[in-house]
Enzyme design. Sequence first.
Site, mmCIF file in Angstrom:
data_model
loop_
_atom_site.group_PDB
_atom_site.id
_atom_site.type_symbol
_atom_site.label_atom_id
_atom_site.label_comp_id
_atom_site.label_asym_id
_atom_site.label_seq_id
_atom_site.Cartn_x
_atom_site.Cartn_y
_atom_site.Cartn_z
ATOM 1 N N CYS A 185 -6.441 -18.429 -19.371
ATOM 2 C CA CYS A 185 -7.257 -17.329 -19.905
ATOM 3 C C CYS A 185 -7.546 -17.504 -21.399
ATOM 4 O O CYS A 185 -8.652 -17.225 -21.865
ATOM 5 C CB CYS A 185 -6.601 -15.988 -19.627
ATOM 6 N N HIS B 184 -2.539 -11.389 -20.803
ATOM 7 C CA HIS B 184 -3.861 -11.906 -20.447
ATOM 8 C C HIS B 184 -4.792 -11.771 -21.643
ATOM 9 O O HIS B 184 -4.707 -10.817 -22.424
ATOM 10 C CB HIS B 184 -4.415 -11.132 -19.245
ATOM 11 N N ASP C 132 -14.330 -11.433 -19.381
ATOM 12 C CA ASP C 132 -12.972 -11.529 -18.840
ATOM 13 C C ASP C 132 -12.968 -12.582 -17.737
ATOM 14 O O ASP C 132 -13.675 -12.447 -16.731
ATOM 15 C CB ASP C 132 -12.533 -10.173 -18.283
#
Length: 431
Positions: A363, A276, A299
């Site tokens: 991401c 990630h 995030d």
Amino acid sequence: MNKVDNECAEMIQVSDSDDGVSRGQKQGDRKSLSSPSFTKLFDKKLEDPEDLKDSRTVNAFEEELFYIKPCNGRRGRPNNQVAAKGRSRMALSSSSEEPSRSSKSGLVDCEKQTTSNDDKPTSSFSVPNSPQGPPSSNLRPRTRRYYNVVEEDPPVQTTAQFLEELDPCVKDATLYYPSRDDPDAVEVNHADMGCLAPEAYLSSTIMNFYIRYLQQPTSSSESTTCNYHFFSTYFYNKLEKLKYEEDSFRKFRKWWKDVSIFEKAYILLPVHESAHWSLVIICFPTKEDEQGPILLHLDSLGLHNSKLICDNIKRFLKEEWSYLRKSGTRLDLPISDEIWENLESKMEHKRVTVPQQKNEYDCGLFVLFYMERFIKQAPERIKKKDLSMFRRQWFQPQEASNLRPAICNLLVEEFRKVKEKESTPLSQLLD
């Protein structure tokens, strides 16, 4: 008597086969249930006292009929009996059946039900008459059934298909961005483009390419990037493994070489952990704010441990601060002397609210879009009031996802330039 039994068993077979013929039944000996001969034989069987003692034939007849319960046409059997192998089954009628099918099969109405005097719904079925007899008034019309057809999404393009369909200029070529002469050039080849296929995870190579692109004068961030420092995607993993010994840290400083990171307004640091991506932005406020560095963690899934990541970065900043103080390096610092002298206790971190991705694979695109949007909108030096720019509605998630084809097109254009340069005669290049 055995002959009668066989004839009776053959006549009461009801099939679900397409042509209305029961399995194992001789075609020339088929009899309709409504024929007179069947009625006589059946009455005779009931009147025969010897046969009354042995109800095997009658029970076999009962086992051949499926009972239709009123719950959505489900089929059941009396006393939980199970039919033997090879027994015929009742056919369910449907509007999808072809008109040419034989009417000799038993027709079961699974949609409509009759209602008795006590208002309890009961299932009904009808057996059509033999072609030799008159039409039965009890024959129910076939129930029309409707089906909802759900269109499935088209199959996702595979990485191999994506690479095969790329512009030919990408194949058998290597791109050095921004140029081959740059010591920190990012090398990209045909295989590296595979991570830009639909639903693929971005690799460090493509991430670093776009980070370098954002730093170039030709990008939309031309007027602001001079006050920024961008670390590559490999920096944080090296930072995690760093042993804070004097010689080790001195060698580690090659990652930013001669850059005075405390004189920059912002430091952008991508983080890759557990498959990630997230982003940390180190902000150095103005002297008037009387505030130390602020670490912002962005995030798109909220998966990373903000405190752990920011603590690692704080330790790195403290070590650099200590190194500079010992070396006596003079700096043009944007922060006050009091903050500088107590930098260890003046740093803080915040996990900011940002737009979230709608899938599991974008991401990396979100980190790049955070960078691009931030350097377009951030002030020259951040103040606390400027943190309100971060919110869920900062941008639409689809804008970040749209970076995938945009980066692909950008790379294809760069590969075209490489091909054109390779095909140009050396004499023309020298001119």
